[in-house]
Motif scaffolding. Structure first.
Motif, PDB file in Angstrom:
ATOM      1  N   ILE A  10       0.818  -1.216   0.000  1.00  0.00           N
ATOM      2  CA  ILE A  10       0.000   0.000   0.000  1.00  0.00           C
ATOM      3  C   ILE A  10       0.854   1.271   0.000  1.00  0.00           C
ATOM      4  O   ILE A  10       0.541   2.250  -0.669  1.00  0.00           O
ATOM      5  CB  ILE A  10      -0.899   0.017   1.270  1.00  0.00           C
ATOM      6  CG1 ILE A  10      -1.992  -1.031   1.168  1.00  0.00           C
ATOM      7  CG2 ILE A  10      -1.514   1.383   1.483  1.00  0.00           C
ATOM      8  CD1 ILE A  10      -2.856  -1.095   2.418  1.00  0.00           C
ATOM      9  N   ASP A  80      -6.452   9.129   1.624  1.00  0.00           N
ATOM     10  CA  ASP A  80      -5.848   8.197   0.656  1.00  0.00           C
ATOM     11  C   ASP A  80      -5.521   6.858   1.320  1.00  0.00           C
ATOM     12  O   ASP A  80      -5.757   5.786   0.752  1.00  0.00           O
ATOM     13  CB  ASP A  80      -4.601   8.810  -0.014  1.00  0.00           C
ATOM     14  CG  ASP A  80      -3.516   9.204   0.978  1.00  0.00           C
ATOM     15  OD1 ASP A  80      -3.797   9.273   2.194  1.00  0.00           O
ATOM     16  OD2 ASP A  80      -2.371   9.446   0.536  1.00  0.00           O
ATOM     17  N   LYS A  83      -8.745   4.920   2.062  1.00  0.00           N
ATOM     18  CA  LYS A  83      -9.244   4.232   0.864  1.00  0.00           C
ATOM     19  C   LYS A  83      -8.414   2.971   0.593  1.00  0.00           C
ATOM     20  O   LYS A  83      -8.956   1.892   0.296  1.00  0.00           O
ATOM     21  CB  LYS A  83      -9.191   5.187  -0.338  1.00  0.00           C
ATOM     22  CG  LYS A  83      -9.694   4.575  -1.621  1.00  0.00           C
ATOM     23  CD  LYS A  83      -9.783   5.597  -2.741  1.00  0.00           C
ATOM     24  CE  LYS A  83     -10.340   4.989  -4.022  1.00  0.00           C
ATOM     25  NZ  LYS A  83      -9.738   3.731  -4.448  1.00  0.00           N
ATOM     26  N   ALA A  84      -7.089   3.116   0.736  1.00  0.00           N
ATOM     27  CA  ALA A  84      -6.213   1.966   0.467  1.00  0.00           C
ATOM     28  C   ALA A  84      -6.506   0.822   1.443  1.00  0.00           C
ATOM     29  O   ALA A  84      -6.547  -0.351   1.053  1.00  0.00           O
ATOM     30  CB  ALA A  84      -4.755   2.401   0.572  1.00  0.00           C
ATOM     31  N   ARG A  86      -9.334   0.223   2.924  1.00  0.00           N
ATOM     32  CA  ARG A  86     -10.627  -0.385   2.566  1.00  0.00           C
ATOM     33  C   ARG A  86     -10.478  -1.241   1.310  1.00  0.00           C
ATOM     34  O   ARG A  86     -11.008  -2.345   1.230  1.00  0.00           O
ATOM     35  CB  ARG A  86     -11.681   0.707   2.349  1.00  0.00           C
ATOM     36  CG  ARG A  86     -12.050   1.455   3.636  1.00  0.00           C
ATOM     37  CD  ARG A  86     -13.278   2.337   3.426  1.00  0.00           C
ATOM     38  NE  ARG A  86     -13.454   3.289   4.516  1.00  0.00           N
ATOM     39  CZ  ARG A  86     -13.944   2.992   5.714  1.00  0.00           C
ATOM     40  NH1 ARG A  86     -14.288   1.751   5.986  1.00  0.00           N
ATOM     41  NH2 ARG A  86     -14.078   3.916   6.645  1.00  0.00           N
ATOM     42  N   ASP A  87      -9.751  -0.709   0.316  1.00  0.00           N
ATOM     43  CA  ASP A  87      -9.583  -1.470  -0.933  1.00  0.00           C
ATOM     44  C   ASP A  87      -8.917  -2.819  -0.677  1.00  0.00           C
ATOM     45  O   ASP A  87      -9.263  -3.829  -1.275  1.00  0.00           O
ATOM     46  CB  ASP A  87      -8.744  -0.669  -1.943  1.00  0.00           C
ATOM     47  CG  ASP A  87      -9.529   0.510  -2.508  1.00  0.00           C
ATOM     48  OD1 ASP A  87     -10.754   0.569  -2.278  1.00  0.00           O
ATOM     49  OD2 ASP A  87      -8.909   1.376  -3.157  1.00  0.00           O
ATOM     50  N   LYS A  88      -7.928  -2.806   0.216  1.00  0.00           N
ATOM     51  CA  LYS A  88      -7.185  -4.052   0.497  1.00  0.00           C
ATOM     52  C   LYS A  88      -7.826  -4.869   1.613  1.00  0.00           C
ATOM     53  O   LYS A  88      -7.281  -5.897   2.034  1.00  0.00           O
ATOM     54  CB  LYS A  88      -5.742  -3.721   0.921  1.00  0.00           C
ATOM     55  CG  LYS A  88      -4.882  -3.160  -0.184  1.00  0.00           C
ATOM     56  CD  LYS A  88      -4.234  -4.271  -0.997  1.00  0.00           C
ATOM     57  CE  LYS A  88      -3.411  -3.680  -2.120  1.00  0.00           C
ATOM     58  NZ  LYS A  88      -3.481  -4.372  -3.360  1.00  0.00           N
ATOM     59  N   GLN A  89      -8.927  -4.345   2.162  1.00  0.00           N
ATOM     60  CA  GLN A  89      -9.616  -4.992   3.288  1.00  0.00           C
ATOM     61  C   GLN A  89      -8.646  -5.260   4.444  1.00  0.00           C
ATOM     62  O   GLN A  89      -8.626  -6.338   5.039  1.00  0.00           O
ATOM     63  CB  GLN A  89     -10.278  -6.286   2.834  1.00  0.00           C
ATOM     64  CG  GLN A  89     -11.360  -6.012   1.797  1.00  0.00           C
ATOM     65  CD  GLN A  89     -12.075  -7.261   1.372  1.00  0.00           C
ATOM     66  OE1 GLN A  89     -11.481  -8.329   1.266  1.00  0.00           O
ATOM     67  NE2 GLN A  89     -13.357  -7.139   1.120  1.00  0.00           N
TER      68      GLN A  89
END
Ligand code: SF4
Length: 500
Positions: A10, A80, A83-84, A86-89
């Protein structure tokens, strides 16, 4: 999930990755298997702000000094990084051991500013915990908050298991003892909270029932056994061993990149808008010797080249001259500069300026707060414009080239004449005999927000529209050259008012 491994993927995509990697100088790493309780201090603002807040370092030090407690840190990620994650859980993690926040026994939150409330929810959500207290289970961490915003706890009460009002130094020990005891006995969370509710300064929202009439708070009742009122905890003395000998040093630039040492707590001035002045009473001063010892240790263990004396009103410290003499012995040999936080112009002296003029930051901050004697009398702020001119003259003669001024607008009874008074004060600075030395004046304009526990707490706040009008009125009348104006977004001020 292997958090460090995921984090490496990330970090290249987020701004300032240093915010999320820990490894600061003087951080404390403990083995979780050797302790009875794992605490994570969650600062609901960005890394740069959180690392600059001395109270957080005090709690980190106090808790980690105990052999039975491990204390780590987490800060609110920037959008930022949020979001990262959340995107990568990826679950939110602590900076010391990269442990998921949800695996700690206690999440300690400091609410320094009203808008921290939303970041508190973000932190809980990113930690994959239900934000509502009544939806969290016995195996979820206890979420406990403190700080000035805890003095009006209802807006955040549904999200917190307990709220500490007052000084944390002694209270945290009592709280942690209760929690460790409950954990070792296998008690349910509710029993632990019942015991916590008996401690001084602890408000456990689930045992209290606020009442509202037409949406306005009208009173509160307590379950049997829950104390009412809840009285804030306070310490009678500022003890040396509560302050860190080895403060954390960030790896990257933060808001206050210097050694900060508290010299006193509380303020007796009684400005009517000022929450800090009301809630941190009584005034407690440390001795010059204690302060200089802490400064010497702190400088040696951090390598900082600047020292800031922290208090609500440093120029009111009762032993300022002996303190400056003591500090001189410590800082001059180390080539360290001294800076002061914002000062009351009526108490800034020649001797303070002489000691501090080695500061390399180039700016000095005064807080006249209002533009006319009439309005300063309304808010009970001492000093007049001659005090400001005298203070600015001293500053300019001792090497400062930039002056920052704090003003509030939207104060009770304020008229446009009071705003014109602010412009006149600023013009007056540019008319001083030494004003040719001045490189610039920054005006920091804050909206008046009625705060809990102050004499103005029930007075109305102006609307965002009116705030915008007043700000533009002021800007239109200020000199253009060498002036910078910082002001608060009116919408943000409105939200702040709702939460305060
Ligand atoms: S505004 Fe400053 S001087 Fe006034 S009560 Fe608050 S801390 Fe004290």
């Amino acid at each position: 999930m292997d958090i460090p491994k995921q984090l490496l993927k990330i970090l290249p995509s987020v701004r300032r990755p240093s915010r999320y990697i820990g490894h600061e100088w003087n951080r404390i790493i403990k083995d979780p298997k050797t302790v009875d309780l794992k605490v994570v201090l969650a600062f609901p603002d960005g890394y740069e702000i959180g690392m600059s807040y001395p109270g957080y370092q005090i709690l980190y030090h106090i808790l980690n000094r105990r052999r039975d407690i491990l204390c780590e840190r987490v800060y609110a990620p920037f959008p930022d990084m949020e979001k990262a994650l959340r995107d990568k859980q990826l679950s939110l993690f602590s900076l010391e051991n990269f442990r998921p926040v949800q695996e700690f026994d206690v999440i300690g939150v400091t609410l320094q500013y009203e808008l921290h409330a939303t970041n508190l929810l973000t932190i809980l959500n990113l930690a994959e915990l239900p934000i509502w207290t009544n939806q969290r289970s016995d195996s979820d961490p206890l979420v406990i908050a403190g700080g000035p915003c805890a003095y009006n706890p209802e807006p955040v009460a549904p999200f917190l298991d307990a709220i500490l009002l007052g000084d944390g130094e002694d209270a945290v020990h009592a709280m942690m003892d209760v929690i460790i005891d409950g954990k070792q006995k296998g008690l349910p969370k509710r029993s632990i909270l019942q015991s916590l509710a008996q401690l001084p300064g602890l408000y456990v929202p689930q045992f209290y029932h606020p009442h509202y009439q037409n949406g306005i708070f009208s009173g509160i009742t307590a379950d049997p056994g829950a104390p009412l009122p809840v009285v804030a905890a306070y310490i009678t003395r500022l003890q040396d061993d509560n302050y860190p000998d080895k403060p954390l040093v960030p790896l990257s630039e933060v808001s206050h990149n210097r050694l900060q040492v508290e010299i006193m707590r509380g303020c007796t001035r009684g400005c009517r808008f000022c929450q800090a002045g009301m809630i941190y009473r009584p005034l407690r001063e440390r001795s010059p010797l204690s302060i200089s010892r802490q400064v010497a240790k702190g400088l040696d263990t951090t390598g900082y080249e600047e020292l800031s004396l922290v208090s609500l009103s440093t120029s009111d410290y009762g032993q300022l001259t002996p303190l400056l003499e003591e500090l001189d012995k410590v800082i001059s040999s180390r080539n360290v500069s001294l800076s002061f936080p914002s000062l009351r112009p009526d108490t800034f002296t020649q001797s303070m300026a002489e000691r501090a003029s080695t500061a390399r930051t180039g700016g000095i901050t005064f807080a006249p707060e209002a533009g006319t004697d009439r309005l300063r009398a309304v808010i009970n702020k001492a000093g007049d414009e001659q005090d400001l001119y005298r203070a600015c003259t001293i500053a300019l003669n001792h090497g400062w080239r930039k002056i920052k001024l704090y003003f509030m607008i939207g104060l009770p009874t304020e008229t446009d004449d009071d705003l014109i008074g602010i412009c006149e004060m600023v013009r007056g600075i540019f008319r001083l005999p030494d004003s040719h030395r001045l490189q610039g004046v920054t005006l920091s304009i804050s909206p008046f927000v009625p705060k809990a526990q102050t004499p103005f707490q029930r007075l109305p706040q102006i609307t965002g529209e009116e705030l915008k009008r007043k700000t533009l009125f002021l800007k239109d009348r200020l000199p253009r050259r060498k002036i910078k104006v910082d002001w608060r977004n009116p919408r943000v001020a409105e939200i702040e008012g709702i939460l305060a």
